[in-house]
Enzyme design. Structure first.
Site, PDB file in Angstrom:
ATOM      1  N   GLY A 262       0.806  -1.224   0.000  1.00  0.00           N
ATOM      2  CA  GLY A 262       0.000   0.000   0.000  1.00  0.00           C
ATOM      3  C   GLY A 262       0.838   1.273   0.000  1.00  0.00           C
ATOM      4  N   ARG A 263       1.812   1.343   0.887  1.00  0.00           N
ATOM      5  CA  ARG A 263       2.599   2.586   1.015  1.00  0.00           C
ATOM      6  C   ARG A 263       3.630   2.750  -0.111  1.00  0.00           C
ATOM      7  NH1 ARG A 263       3.077  -0.954   5.002  1.00  0.00           N
ATOM      8  NH2 ARG A 263       5.060  -1.982   5.427  1.00  0.00           N
ATOM      9  N   LYS A 504      -7.691  -2.122  14.204  1.00  0.00           N
ATOM     10  CA  LYS A 504      -8.889  -2.343  13.392  1.00  0.00           C
ATOM     11  C   LYS A 504      -9.798  -3.364  14.080  1.00  0.00           C
ATOM     12  CE  LYS A 504      -6.535  -1.755   8.946  1.00  0.00           C
ATOM     13  NZ  LYS A 504      -6.233  -2.365   7.673  1.00  0.00           N
TER      14      LYS A 504
HETATM   15  O1  F6P Z   1      -4.286   0.234   7.908  1.00  0.00           O
HETATM   16  C1  F6P Z   1      -3.103   0.150   7.201  1.00  0.00           C
HETATM   17  C2  F6P Z   1      -3.288  -0.140   5.764  1.00  0.00           C
HETATM   18  O2  F6P Z   1      -3.404  -1.498   5.584  1.00  0.00           O
HETATM   19  C3  F6P Z   1      -2.134   0.427   4.955  1.00  0.00           C
HETATM   20  O3  F6P Z   1      -1.038  -0.398   4.922  1.00  0.00           O
HETATM   21  C4  F6P Z   1      -2.772   0.682   3.636  1.00  0.00           C
HETATM   22  O4  F6P Z   1      -2.012   1.581   2.869  1.00  0.00           O
HETATM   23  C5  F6P Z   1      -4.104   1.231   4.060  1.00  0.00           C
HETATM   24  O5  F6P Z   1      -4.440   0.482   5.192  1.00  0.00           O
HETATM   25  C6  F6P Z   1      -5.189   1.175   3.041  1.00  0.00           C
HETATM   26  O6  F6P Z   1      -5.465  -0.114   2.608  1.00  0.00           O
HETATM   27  P1  F6P Z   1      -6.425  -0.408   1.371  1.00  0.00           P
HETATM   28  O7  F6P Z   1      -5.804   0.171   0.161  1.00  0.00           O
HETATM   29  O8  F6P Z   1      -6.563  -1.888   1.292  1.00  0.00           O
HETATM   30  O9  F6P Z   1      -7.754   0.258   1.654  1.00  0.00           O
END
Ligand code: F6P
Length: 534
Positions: A262-263, A504
């Site tokens: 994601g990052r 979460k």
């Molecule tokens: O909560 C952390 C996370 O999993 C990040 O690593 C990620 O960038 C973000 O949530 C968003 O995730 P997604 O693109 O699956 O909504």
């Protein structure tokens, strides 16, 4: 028996501890007295970027020991494994190959990297050829996403906004589940010409789904009865079925490879708002800048390798000098969200304690990253740098830009801050400053101690020619690889994020009326219920 992955067992670690003892008591200005060529020895130039480490509390001998640490920690093998597509994200059993999106290494066999549908959709939006349910062309796109599905594209969109002549489609970003975030983005929006991109790799992130639903409700309330709201949605996700269930056309759902975290995803389809808002050319320049940095990182000996040097200096500050934070200070309005992007990159990647073999580290890992844009921060938190009790490492990021008076002033301020924070002002300097104000001698003596600034604050300056797409790509990839360097040496997996799952999970449990609650949570929730009149 310490883990073989722990860098503390390496010979260079012990030697660095000796260097730290030797240098802890030295002032930074005195290091310049010892070595007049300090800047030349501790700065590096590459393709217009200048990395100045001369204001860090180290000397060439300590730097040599850091370079030895990198070698002993097998960083060269790490870089080979990383670019070679090995499963460096071993907990999730996959490689981390965001560099493949920039064309600097091969993607795994069979990977679907065809961005033509994505780019065609973005180009059609820019050309006014995508219409909503009433056949009005789309002129506003709102990206709904959070974390890596928001921070990178948001940063780039802001940074390059003024460098792009044609912006036929307005772009906004909504991340927070706080209803105000979406409300503000919708303030000037017209439903008939607004399209939402739901950006979520998993299509399972609570905040994003809640905002997407609120966006759909907003559309339904404003479009003619029975209008096809799906014409106002696109998605970037790997969960095509979940997106389709929400009502997003699979032909408008763009995937990203699973091996892109994601990052690290702004280079993938997560960059769709950039393709729409800035255009293909800017996006490709961004990729080209990152690619150039990838090649530099992969091929340059450690002593001249910018991400390696930055990573090692960060590790030195964290583990040997005991400095727990990193203040990142971009001197560019366009980089005002850089600290937020970097916080996720560094702290979600390296804010960990379990080594790759499952044992625990006793070394400190990611620093606490924070910061803010210069010159604004100078009139706010820099006071603590000048006269607080802590030593705070800083990264000054300085795009030089045009020869325009305020731009020159901005750059001059960055240089002045880094210098003043290193040199400080002693009691004699304080007296001189007060006398220059014409104060009587008794006042001079009374006030002088309050004007003393110990100085000695360590900083790195990164000078770049300007803030354009190419150099921004270099900058982002530079920090990405710095994080890899540190994670590898610390022996951790920089590419998972199991910690955030706990929060979460707790939110789900607390939201469940039957769910288990600890005493404080139960009490706070009861008060909140009473406050909302429940
Ligand atoms: O909560 C952390 C996370 O999993 C990040 O690593 C990620 O960038 C973000 O949530 C968003 O995730 P997604 O693109 O699956 O909504």
């Amino acid at each position: 028996m310490p883990s073989t992955l722990s860098p503390e067992a390496l010979p260079a670690w012990a030697s660095l501890q000796d260097h730290a003892v030797r240098l802890q008591t030295r002032t930074l200005p005195s290091l310049f007295v010892d070595d007049v060529s300090r800047f030349d020895r501790l700065s590096r130039n590459w393709q217009g970027l200048t990395l100045d480490l001369s204001r860090q509390r180290l000397d060439p001998a300590a730097l040599d020991a850091l370079l030895a640490l990198a070698t002993e920690a097998g960083l060269a093998e790490g870089i080979r494994a990383f670019f070679g597509g090995e499963a460096v994200n071993h907990t999730e059993g996959r490689p981390a190959l965001h560099m493949a999106l920039r064309g600097s290494c091969a993607a795994p066999a069979g990977a679907k990297l065809d961005q033509r549908p994505l780019r065609a959709f973005a180009a059609a939006l820019r050309a006014g050829q995508v219409a909503g349910a009433t056949d009005a062309p789309i002129t506003r796109v709102i990206n709904i996403g959070i974390g890596g599905s928001d921070l990178g594209p948001r940063l780039v969109a802001e940074a390059l906004r003024s460098t792009v002549a044609e912006r036929p489609v307005a772009i906004d970003f909504v991340a927070n589940i706080d209803p105000r975030d979406l409300e503000e983005a919708l303030e000037h929006a017209d439903a008939a010409s607004t399209l939402f991109i739901v950006s979520s790799k998993s299509f399972g992130t609570a905040e994003t789904l809640a905002n997407a639903q609120a966006g759909r409700d907003w559309l339904r309330a404003r479009l003619p009865a029975g209008a096809d709201v799906s014409r106002h949605f696109a998605a970037v996700s790997n969960a095509t079925a979940a997106a389709a269930e929400f009502g997003i056309d699979p032909a408008r759902t763009f995937a990203l490879p699973e091996w892109v975290g994601g990052r690290y995803s702004l280079w993938s389809a997560i960059g769709l708002p950039l393709l729409v808002g800035l255009g293909e050319e800017a996006f490709d320049r961004l990729l080209a800048g990152a690619r150039a940095l990838d090649e530099h990182f992969r091929d340059t000996p450690f002593a001249d390798n910018l991400p390696v040097l930055m990573g090692l200096v960060g590790l030195w500050n964290t583990d040997f000098l005991g400095l727990e934070t990193l203040a990142v200070l971009p001197y560019a309005h366009g980089l005002r969200n850089f600290p937020a992007w970097l916080q996720q990159l560094e702290m979600e990647s390296n804010g960990k304690r379990t080594l790759r073999d499952g044992s625990s580290t006793t070394a400190h890992t990611s620093p606490i990253v924070w910061g803010g844009v210069g010159t604004v921060g100078q009139h706010a938190f820099h006071q603590l740098f000048y006269q607080g009790t802590r030593s705070v490492p800083m990264d000054f990021i300085v795009p030089v830009g045009d020869d325009e008076p305020r731009q020159r002033g901005l750059v001059g301020n960055a240089f002045a801050q880094a210098a003043a924070l290193m040199h400080g002002r002693d009691i004699d300097g304080a007296r001189t400053a007060l006398r220059a104000r014409g104060l009587p001698e008794a006042e001079v003596e009374r006030l002088a101690p309050h004007l003393v600034c110990p100085g000695n604050q360590p900083s790195t300056t990164l000078l770049m020619p300007r803030l354009d797409a190419f150099h921004l790509g270099q900058l982002l990839a530079l920090y990405e690889h710095k994080v890899f360097v540190q994670g590898w040496i610390w022996g951790i997996n920089s590419f998972d994020q199991y910690g955030v799952e706990l929060g979460k999970e707790m939110a789900r449990r607390l939201a469940d009326a039957e769910g288990e609650r600890d005493a404080t949570s139960a009490s706070l929730m009861a008060i909140a219920d009473a406050l909302r009149g429940g």
